[in-house]
Design a protein around this motif. Structure first.
Motif, PDB file in Angstrom:
ATOM      1  N   PHE A   7       0.843  -1.254  -0.114  1.00 59.95           N
ATOM      2  CA  PHE A   7      -0.271   0.049  -0.034  1.00 59.95           C
ATOM      3  C   PHE A   7       0.909   1.451  -0.078  1.00 59.95           C
ATOM      4  N   VAL A   8       0.627   2.100  -0.817  1.00 59.27           N
ATOM      5  CA  VAL A   8       1.028   3.558  -0.932  1.00 59.27           C
ATOM      6  C   VAL A   8       0.358   4.671  -0.808  1.00 59.27           C
ATOM      7  N   MET A   9       0.458   5.663  -0.039  1.00 55.33           N
ATOM      8  CA  MET A   9      -0.505   6.978  -0.180  1.00 55.33           C
ATOM      9  C   MET A   9       0.451   8.080  -0.501  1.00 55.33           C
ATOM     10  N   VAL A  10       0.105   8.867  -1.374  1.00 53.48           N
ATOM     11  CA  VAL A  10       0.953  10.065  -1.613  1.00 53.48           C
ATOM     12  C   VAL A  10       0.182  11.250  -0.959  1.00 53.48           C
ATOM     13  N   LYS A  11       0.825  11.711   0.032  1.00 51.62           N
ATOM     14  CA  LYS A  11       0.196  12.502   1.025  1.00 51.62           C
ATOM     15  C   LYS A  11      -0.149  14.032   0.535  1.00 51.62           C
ATOM     16  N   PRO A  12      -1.002  14.859   1.021  1.00 50.49           N
ATOM     17  CA  PRO A  12      -1.352  16.229   0.624  1.00 50.49           C
ATOM     18  C   PRO A  12      -0.259  17.139   0.010  1.00 50.49           C
ATOM     19  N   GLY A  13       0.968  17.064   0.563  1.00 47.20           N
ATOM     20  CA  GLY A  13       2.076  18.131   0.134  1.00 47.20           C
ATOM     21  C   GLY A  13       2.474  17.881  -1.192  1.00 47.20           C
ATOM     22  N   ILE A  14       2.187  16.444  -1.881  1.00 53.05           N
ATOM     23  CA  ILE A  14       2.616  16.371  -3.136  1.00 53.05           C
ATOM     24  C   ILE A  14       1.669  16.983  -4.094  1.00 53.05           C
ATOM     25  N   PHE A  15       0.541  16.765  -3.601  1.00 51.00           N
ATOM     26  CA  PHE A  15      -0.921  17.479  -4.574  1.00 51.00           C
ATOM     27  C   PHE A  15      -0.372  18.759  -4.586  1.00 51.00           C
ATOM     28  N   ARG A  16      -0.321  19.551  -3.416  1.00 47.77           N
ATOM     29  CA  ARG A  16      -0.093  20.895  -3.452  1.00 47.77           C
ATOM     30  C   ARG A  16       0.963  21.360  -4.401  1.00 47.77           C
ATOM     31  N   ARG A  17       2.063  20.548  -4.456  1.00 44.69           N
ATOM     32  CA  ARG A  17       3.254  20.919  -5.214  1.00 44.69           C
ATOM     33  C   ARG A  17       3.197  20.394  -6.810  1.00 44.69           C
ATOM     34  N   LYS A  18       2.245  19.618  -7.024  1.00 42.30           N
ATOM     35  CA  LYS A  18       1.776  19.253  -8.429  1.00 42.30           C
ATOM     36  C   LYS A  18       2.909  18.273  -9.082  1.00 42.30           C
ATOM     37  N   ILE A  19       3.391  17.266  -8.080  1.00 39.57           N
ATOM     38  CA  ILE A  19       4.583  16.474  -8.657  1.00 39.57           C
ATOM     39  C   ILE A  19       4.085  14.965  -8.380  1.00 39.57           C
ATOM     40  N   VAL A  20       2.786  14.702  -8.243  1.00 42.15           N
ATOM     41  CA  VAL A  20       2.295  13.374  -8.334  1.00 42.15           C
ATOM     42  C   VAL A  20       2.917  12.575  -9.397  1.00 42.15           C
ATOM     43  N   GLY A  21       2.912  12.798 -10.575  1.00 45.78           N
ATOM     44  CA  GLY A  21       3.193  11.979 -11.578  1.00 45.78           C
ATOM     45  C   GLY A  21       4.688  11.836 -11.390  1.00 45.78           C
ATOM     46  N   GLU A  22       5.628  12.673 -10.812  1.00 45.31           N
ATOM     47  CA  GLU A  22       6.970  12.254 -10.671  1.00 45.31           C
ATOM     48  C   GLU A  22       7.064  11.028  -9.459  1.00 45.31           C
ATOM     49  N   ILE A  23       6.114  10.912  -8.446  1.00 45.33           N
ATOM     50  CA  ILE A  23       6.166   9.771  -7.617  1.00 45.33           C
ATOM     51  C   ILE A  23       5.720   8.561  -8.197  1.00 45.33           C
ATOM     52  N   ILE A  24       4.762   8.468  -8.934  1.00 45.92           N
ATOM     53  CA  ILE A  24       4.218   7.540  -9.730  1.00 45.92           C
ATOM     54  C   ILE A  24       5.282   7.029 -10.675  1.00 45.92           C
ATOM     55  N   SER A  25       6.007   7.771 -11.502  1.00 50.15           N
ATOM     56  CA  SER A  25       7.190   7.491 -12.524  1.00 50.15           C
ATOM     57  C   SER A  25       8.084   6.809 -11.876  1.00 50.15           C
ATOM     58  N   ARG A  26       8.718   7.380 -10.687  1.00 50.36           N
ATOM     59  CA  ARG A  26       9.772   6.789  -9.960  1.00 50.36           C
ATOM     60  C   ARG A  26       9.365   5.132  -9.716  1.00 50.36           C
ATOM     61  N   MET A  27       8.284   4.866  -9.290  1.00 50.74           N
ATOM     62  CA  MET A  27       7.879   3.398  -9.036  1.00 50.74           C
ATOM     63  C   MET A  27       7.938   2.609 -10.181  1.00 50.74           C
ATOM     64  N   GLU A  28       7.263   3.246 -11.346  1.00 50.22           N
ATOM     65  CA  GLU A  28       7.271   2.487 -12.732  1.00 50.22           C
ATOM     66  C   GLU A  28       8.466   2.403 -13.316  1.00 50.22           C
ATOM     67  N   LYS A  29       9.504   3.091 -13.214  1.00 50.84           N
ATOM     68  CA  LYS A  29      11.024   3.040 -13.321  1.00 50.84           C
ATOM     69  C   LYS A  29      11.730   2.065 -12.743  1.00 50.84           C
ATOM     70  N   LYS A  30      11.264   1.755 -11.596  1.00 45.31           N
ATOM     71  CA  LYS A  30      11.424   0.397 -10.880  1.00 45.31           C
ATOM     72  C   LYS A  30      10.888  -0.818 -11.281  1.00 45.31           C
ATOM     73  N   ARG A  31      10.136  -0.649 -12.257  1.00 49.14           N
ATOM     74  CA  ARG A  31       9.537  -1.955 -12.801  1.00 49.14           C
ATOM     75  C   ARG A  31       8.136  -2.362 -11.886  1.00 49.14           C
ATOM     76  N   LEU A  32       7.778  -1.546 -11.017  1.00 53.01           N
ATOM     77  CA  LEU A  32       6.840  -1.822  -9.914  1.00 53.01           C
ATOM     78  C   LEU A  32       5.377  -1.839 -10.903  1.00 53.01           C
ATOM     79  N   ASP A  33       4.491  -2.449 -10.374  1.00 53.59           N
ATOM     80  CA  ASP A  33       3.178  -2.440 -11.044  1.00 53.59           C
ATOM     81  C   ASP A  33       2.201  -1.691 -10.110  1.00 53.59           C
ATOM     82  N   ILE A  34       1.440  -0.742 -10.910  1.00 54.36           N
ATOM     83  CA  ILE A  34       0.168  -0.165 -10.567  1.00 54.36           C
ATOM     84  C   ILE A  34      -1.010  -1.019 -10.457  1.00 54.36           C
TER      85      ILE A  34
END
Length: 147
Positions: A7-34
């Motif tokens: 389970f992963v939770m991206v918290k409110p600070g990431i939304f406020r800074r508009k970098i949600v995609g960066e967090i998801i991208s880091r996981m996908e680059k590690k070949r993790l499955d959403i």
């Protein structure tokens, strides 16, 4: 190695800074499955259930205030040794211990507002996934890119 779900939770600070995609991208680059993902606003009651192990700690009230202050992105992420991989990507919980290059090391400004949560064990992952997702909301990862 074993395939795990976390389970992963991206918290409110990431939304406020508009970098949600960066967090998801880091996981996908590690070949993790959403396997599941949704944006929600956590109620105080759900936040208390989620963070029940911290109820007697001095930071609990501030943690609840922060986590309920805005939208969060909750996800089920899978992969080989996913729990360890994701925890490594996140970095140390205490901001001062989080290495540069980790999500917390790069984006967190305080330990209370450490921008991301990830399960710390298979047992926690099961409990947390069950708190936020129904079984039918979680999908098997399909590697067939022709679809």
């Amino acid at each position: 190695m074993s395939y795990q779900r976390s389970f992963v939770m991206v918290k409110p600070g990431i939304f406020r800074r508009k970098i949600v995609g960066e967090i998801i991208s880091r996981m996908e680059k590690k070949r993790l499955d959403i396997l599941a993902m949704k944006m929600i606003k956590i109620s105080p009651k759900l936040a208390q259930h989620h963070y029940h192990e911290h109820v007697d700690k001095s930071f609990f009230k501030n943690l609840l205030s922060y986590i309920c202050s805005g939208e969060v992105l909750v996800m089920v992420v899978g992969g080989e040794n996913a729990i360890t991989q994701i925890r490594s990507l996140c970095g140390a919980t205490k901001v001062e211990d989080a290495a540069a290059g980790s999500i917390r090391g790069d984006y967190a400004v305080s330990t209370t507002e450490n921008v991301i949560h990830a399960s710390d064990s298979p047992e926690s992952a099961m409990r947390e996934i069950d708190l936020f997702f129904r079984k039918e909301e979680i999908f098997a990862y399909n590697m067939d890119i022709s679809q």
